[in-house]
Design a protein around this motif. Structure first.
Motif, PDB file in Angstrom:
ATOM      1  N   ASP A  74     -26.710  16.031  23.331  1.00 54.15           N
ATOM      2  CA  ASP A  74     -25.614  17.142  23.751  1.00 54.15           C
ATOM      3  C   ASP A  74     -24.653  17.415  22.319  1.00 54.15           C
ATOM      4  OD1 ASP A  74     -26.625  17.049  26.225  1.00 54.15           O
ATOM      5  OD2 ASP A  74     -24.774  16.295  27.167  1.00 54.15           O
ATOM      6  N   GLY A  75     -25.378  17.276  21.357  1.00 55.07           N
ATOM      7  CA  GLY A  75     -24.684  17.866  20.206  1.00 55.07           C
ATOM      8  C   GLY A  75     -23.972  16.569  19.313  1.00 55.07           C
ATOM      9  N   ALA A  76     -24.025  15.430  19.839  1.00 57.30           N
ATOM     10  CA  ALA A  76     -23.282  14.319  19.215  1.00 57.30           C
ATOM     11  C   ALA A  76     -24.277  13.289  18.842  1.00 57.30           C
ATOM     12  CB  ALA A  76     -22.207  13.873  20.447  1.00 57.30           C
ATOM     13  N   GLN A  77     -23.834  12.605  17.581  1.00 58.80           N
ATOM     14  CA  GLN A  77     -24.749  11.704  17.074  1.00 58.80           C
ATOM     15  C   GLN A  77     -24.706  10.476  17.872  1.00 58.80           C
ATOM     16  OE1 GLN A  77     -26.569  11.051  13.696  1.00 58.80           O
ATOM     17  NE2 GLN A  77     -27.201   9.397  15.104  1.00 58.80           N
ATOM     18  N   THR A  78     -25.778   9.959  18.475  1.00 59.43           N
ATOM     19  CA  THR A  78     -25.877   8.752  19.318  1.00 59.43           C
ATOM     20  C   THR A  78     -26.498   7.457  18.390  1.00 59.43           C
ATOM     21  OG1 THR A  78     -27.807   9.694  20.296  1.00 59.43           O
ATOM     22  CG2 THR A  78     -25.870   9.956  21.342  1.00 59.43           C
ATOM     23  N   GLY A  79     -26.197   6.505  18.873  1.00 51.58           N
ATOM     24  CA  GLY A  79     -26.666   5.278  18.168  1.00 51.58           C
ATOM     25  C   GLY A  79     -28.185   4.879  19.015  1.00 51.58           C
ATOM     26  N   THR A  80     -28.871   4.191  17.955  1.00 47.87           N
ATOM     27  CA  THR A  80     -30.124   3.503  18.563  1.00 47.87           C
ATOM     28  C   THR A  80     -30.115   1.953  18.755  1.00 47.87           C
ATOM     29  OG1 THR A  80     -31.645   5.480  17.742  1.00 47.87           O
ATOM     30  CG2 THR A  80     -32.538   3.194  18.296  1.00 47.87           C
ATOM     31  N   LEU A  81     -30.116   1.525  20.051  1.00 48.07           N
ATOM     32  CA  LEU A  81     -30.048  -0.016  20.129  1.00 48.07           C
ATOM     33  C   LEU A  81     -31.146  -0.655  19.380  1.00 48.07           C
ATOM     34  CD1 LEU A  81     -28.408  -2.366  21.661  1.00 48.07           C
ATOM     35  CD2 LEU A  81     -29.815  -1.970  23.603  1.00 48.07           C
ATOM     36  N   LEU A  82     -30.957  -1.884  18.728  1.00 48.28           N
ATOM     37  CA  LEU A  82     -31.777  -2.762  18.061  1.00 48.28           C
ATOM     38  C   LEU A  82     -32.362  -3.749  19.003  1.00 48.28           C
ATOM     39  CD1 LEU A  82     -30.497  -2.989  14.322  1.00 48.28           C
ATOM     40  CD2 LEU A  82     -32.244  -1.494  15.395  1.00 48.28           C
ATOM     41  N   ARG A  83     -33.562  -3.808  19.396  1.00 45.22           N
ATOM     42  CA  ARG A  83     -34.080  -4.969  20.254  1.00 45.22           C
ATOM     43  C   ARG A  83     -35.006  -5.768  19.335  1.00 45.22           C
ATOM     44  NH1 ARG A  83     -33.330  -4.068  26.003  1.00 45.22           N
ATOM     45  NH2 ARG A  83     -32.528  -2.005  26.294  1.00 45.22           N
ATOM     46  N   PHE A  84     -36.336  -5.429  19.567  1.00 46.34           N
ATOM     47  CA  PHE A  84     -37.474  -6.337  18.880  1.00 46.34           C
ATOM     48  C   PHE A  84     -37.013  -6.061  17.164  1.00 46.34           C
ATOM     49  CE2 PHE A  84     -41.154  -7.005  16.407  1.00 46.34           C
ATOM     50  CZ  PHE A  84     -41.611  -8.035  16.849  1.00 46.34           C
TER      51      PHE A  84
END
Length: 544
Positions: A311-321
């Motif tokens: 929705d137009g906002a920078q989001t984070g990507t969760l680190l897993r493997f």
């Protein structure tokens, strides 16, 4: 404002603020008993954070376990929960989670057709603790054909990720090993997985039960009459009366002011939609509701990838493997490791918040994940693959010393750290942080590698990404009892007000017992709140 189903009048029996899985569960319970229910969602889509989550439930004692020959024990579950919550959650709430969780799951299967499969090999996040279970408490939604929703399919929050279940993730584990063509065909055929597969049948069931579903309609104030909650005021000035209000509109991770005032550490990224700004908590506080656990969050180490927006906002990507597999380490500005990289994401991120009183700064921020060519070649890194041009958000250099210079971290410190880590990793041990020793660490590693969670970082060229302190959501807010009733400053129920999910002082307190512990306990409390509201309205539940 858009009304997707039903009619939004000036009065309903019950209002639900928030249209994630938790709010929809409360709405369905009440509508099933005959209540006139409306769900108000601030965002342009139904589904909330639930729709872009893994969609899993953590439910001790669930009846699905027996089909796999697994057993569970109530006392074990309670001992484990008391340990995970550090004794901060009232016993009546913990008992409600254990006793009503299976009821909630059975209700959603009967009433919404929700199909959840237990993850038989997915351990609790602290598998060595007393009362933990080696598998079966975490459940994964079955694939769902979104075409069943008809026009309502457009109401559901989109998710650009491919539709694989978490059980398939368990089988394939490494994104470079995923059958991409098959998954793309699934998506083309209208099949959804994980969070959307959880939310979609709830939306369908609510619509069938006559629930009014509204988006672009945030609530801003509670209406109070004679010391009881009597409705809400919406952002556009509309007053809607109701005898019962359930607040389930998420936390406050997108409110910089509340984050700065309450949380124990910084938030530099979130993977939730940018609408969780603490509205429900502020509404409740103005009405005299007690708040708790305001310093707590569902923490996670994240990477900010340019262009990843919601929705137009920078989001984070969760680190897993990316952090738990072989050939990776996480270091601070001194080039030193400071945590078991393979530990569960909630607890390991707390190590990022260590405060250095001399420097008057966080000792472990900024932090960097370092990996080598072997890791990239075998596993890729998020969307990047070996042989592709290196994107701007990944730094690379032919030597460790040159990589350290690019990152402006101590080259001697990083070199010494990797010399020690590599020597131990070749033998499958980590005497500094015990990475790989836990069954949880092993589960999230590469099952085909000699040591699933460990491998030396030694094959040039070398790569690094900045890892930020992120949150999936906050988990402090309205204090409730075991029936989901909001409590005032003296511990008495506020008549007509209920709450569940991340809007509340979440039952999990500071901890994270297992995968699905956000949605499973949250939905259980929503189920309890729905039943309590039904009783308040003088109705009788039908399908429970």
């Amino acid at each position: 404002m858009r009304v997707w189903n039903g009619d939004l009048g000036s009065e309903h029996d019950m209002l639900v603020v928030g249209a994630g899985a938790i709010g929809l569960t409360a709405a369905l319970v009440a509508a099933d008993a005959g209540a006139r229910v409306a769900v108000l969602e601030k965002a342009p889509y139904l589904g909330g954070t639930s729709a872009v989550s893994g969609g899993m439930f953590w439910i001790p004692m669930n009846t699905r376990m027996s089909a796999l020959g697994l057993t569970d024990d109530r006392d074990d579950a309670l001992r484990y929960l008391r340990a995970v919550t550090d004794g901060r959650t009232a016993d009546d709430v913990l008992a409600a989670l254990v006793d009503r969780g299976p009821e909630m799951l059975d209700f959603l299967e009967r009433r919404a057709g929700l199909r959840m499969a237990p993850m038989d090999n997915f351990p609790d996040y602290h598998p060595e603790w007393d009362g933990a279970h080696p598998g079966g408490r975490s459940l994964d939604p079955e694939l769902y054909d979104i075409r069943q929703l008809g026009e309502l399919a457009e109401s559901l929050r989109p998710d650009a990720r491919l539709p694989f279940t978490m059980r398939e993730y368990e089988e394939w584990r490494i994104f470079t090993r995923f059958p991409t063509d098959m998954l793309e065909q699934r998506a083309a055929d209208g099949l959804v997985a994980r969070g959307r597969a959880l939310v979609a049948p709830l939306v369908a069931a609510c619509a069938d039960a006559g629930v009014t579903l509204v988006t672009d309609c945030g609530a801003e104030r509670l209406v109070v009459s004679d010391d009881a909650i009597a409705g809400v005021l919406t952002a556009d000035g509309r007053r809607i009366d109701a005898q019962a209000v359930v607040i389930a509109c998420g936390g406050f991770e997108w409110s910089p002011e509340m984050v700065d005032n309450f949380l124990s550490g910084p938030v530099h990224g979130s993977c939730s939609p940018p609408h969780n700004t603490g509205d429900g908590i502020r509404m409740a506080a103005k009405a005299g509701v007690r708040l708790g656990s305001m310093r707590e969050a569902w923490w996670g180490p994240m990477v900010l990838v340019p262009g990843d927006e919601t929705d137009g906002a920078q989001t984070g990507t969760l680190l897993r493997f990316e952090r738990t597999g072989p050939h990776t380490v996480i270091v601070n500005r001194n080039g030193q490791r400071f945590v078991n990289e393979a530990h569960n994401y909630n607890d390991m991120t707390k190590a990022f918040h260590l405060f250095d009183p001399g420097a008057y700064d966080f000792a472990n921020l900024p932090a960097y994940l370092i990996f080598d060519e072997q890791h990239l070649r075998e596993y890729g890194f998020l969307s990047h693959r070996a042989g592709q041009p290196t994107p701007s958000w990944i730094r690379t250099a032919p030597t460790i010393a040159e990589l350290a210079a690019l990152l402006e971290i101590d080259p001697a410190g990083l070199g010494a750290t990797l010399d020690r880590f590599n020597a131990n990793a070749r033998n499958g041990v980590d005497p500094d942080f015990n990475r790989g020793a836990s069954a949880y660490d092993q589960y999230w590693g590469d099952q085909h590698a000699p040591h699933p969670a460990l491998g030396p970082v030694e094959t040039a060229p070398f790569y690094a990404v900045e890892v930020v302190s992120g949150v999936i959501g906050t988990k402090g807010g309205i204090v409730t009892d075991g029936d989901g009733r909001a409590l005032d400053a003296f511990g008495d129920p506020v008549p007509g007000l209920y709450a569940a999910g991340n809007t509340t002082a979440h039952p999990m307190g500071p901890g994270y017992p297992g995968a699905g512990a956000t949605l499973g306990p949250g939905s259980t409390m929503a189920y309890a709140a729905g039943l309590a509201a039904v009783a308040q309205l003088g109705l009788r539940p039908v399908s429970t």
